[in-house]
Write a protein that holds these residues in place. Structure first.
Motif, PDB file in Angstrom:
ATOM      1  N   ASP A  14      -1.670 -23.156 -25.762  1.00  0.00           N
ATOM      2  CA  ASP A  14      -2.757 -22.748 -24.859  1.00  0.00           C
ATOM      3  C   ASP A  14      -4.002 -23.610 -24.962  1.00  0.00           C
ATOM      4  O   ASP A  14      -5.001 -23.364 -24.290  1.00  0.00           O
ATOM      5  N   CYS A  15      -3.957 -24.636 -25.812  1.00  0.00           N
ATOM      6  CA  CYS A  15      -5.059 -25.608 -25.939  1.00  0.00           C
ATOM      7  C   CYS A  15      -6.371 -24.980 -26.392  1.00  0.00           C
ATOM      8  O   CYS A  15      -7.441 -25.470 -26.082  1.00  0.00           O
ATOM      9  N   THR A  16      -6.275 -23.861 -27.130  1.00  0.00           N
ATOM     10  CA  THR A  16      -7.473 -23.226 -27.674  1.00  0.00           C
ATOM     11  C   THR A  16      -7.629 -23.517 -29.157  1.00  0.00           C
ATOM     12  O   THR A  16      -8.616 -23.117 -29.759  1.00  0.00           O
ATOM     13  N   GLY A  17      -6.617 -24.191 -29.741  1.00  0.00           N
ATOM     14  CA  GLY A  17      -6.632 -24.452 -31.168  1.00  0.00           C
ATOM     15  C   GLY A  17      -5.717 -23.515 -31.937  1.00  0.00           C
ATOM     16  O   GLY A  17      -5.467 -23.718 -33.120  1.00  0.00           O
ATOM     17  N   ARG A  18      -5.239 -22.464 -31.267  1.00  0.00           N
ATOM     18  CA  ARG A  18      -4.288 -21.558 -31.920  1.00  0.00           C
ATOM     19  C   ARG A  18      -2.934 -22.242 -32.064  1.00  0.00           C
ATOM     20  O   ARG A  18      -2.627 -23.180 -31.340  1.00  0.00           O
ATOM     21  N   GLU A  19      -2.134 -21.731 -32.975  1.00  0.00           N
ATOM     22  CA  GLU A  19      -0.788 -22.252 -33.163  1.00  0.00           C
ATOM     23  C   GLU A  19       0.042 -22.011 -31.903  1.00  0.00           C
ATOM     24  O   GLU A  19      -0.194 -21.029 -31.188  1.00  0.00           O
ATOM     25  N   PRO A  20       1.008 -22.890 -31.598  1.00  0.00           N
ATOM     26  CA  PRO A  20       1.908 -22.662 -30.464  1.00  0.00           C
ATOM     27  C   PRO A  20       2.625 -21.316 -30.625  1.00  0.00           C
ATOM     28  O   PRO A  20       2.934 -20.899 -31.739  1.00  0.00           O
TER      29      PRO A  20
END
Length: 91
Positions: A14-20
């Motif tokens: 999600d390109c927020t920095g969270r893991e896939p």
């Protein structure tokens, strides 16, 4: 009514920095993302197009943000021959 497309069973970045996130679903209504949920929780409405994305990665919502700040003319390689630097900056 907008056409509904469901992309499910995808690896989601999600390109927020969270893991896939694995086994996710993206619900698209018309040309807009309406929802992002776990694939097992998505409701498939009648008439929806469902695309199985197993083995694929989705990165929804990316935008082409490429811009050339100093491109004030169609031919950006030659514009310096026609315009002084001060005009390029002003434009």
């Amino acid at each position: 009514m907008n056409e509904v497309t469901i992309l499910r069973h995808a690896l989601l970045i999600d390109c927020t920095g969270r893991e896939p996130q694995e086994d996710m679903a993206v619900v698209v209504e018309g040309q807009r993302i309406a929802d992002v949920v776990a694939a097992g929780r998505v409701t498939v409405s009648a008439g929806a197009t469902v695309i199985d994305c197993r083995g694929h990665t989705l990165m929804p919502g990316l935008t082409d943000a490429n811009v050339h700040i100093c491109a004030v003319d169609v031919n950006i390689l030659e514009q310096h021959r026609w315009y002084p630097p001060s005009l390029l900056v002003a434009k």
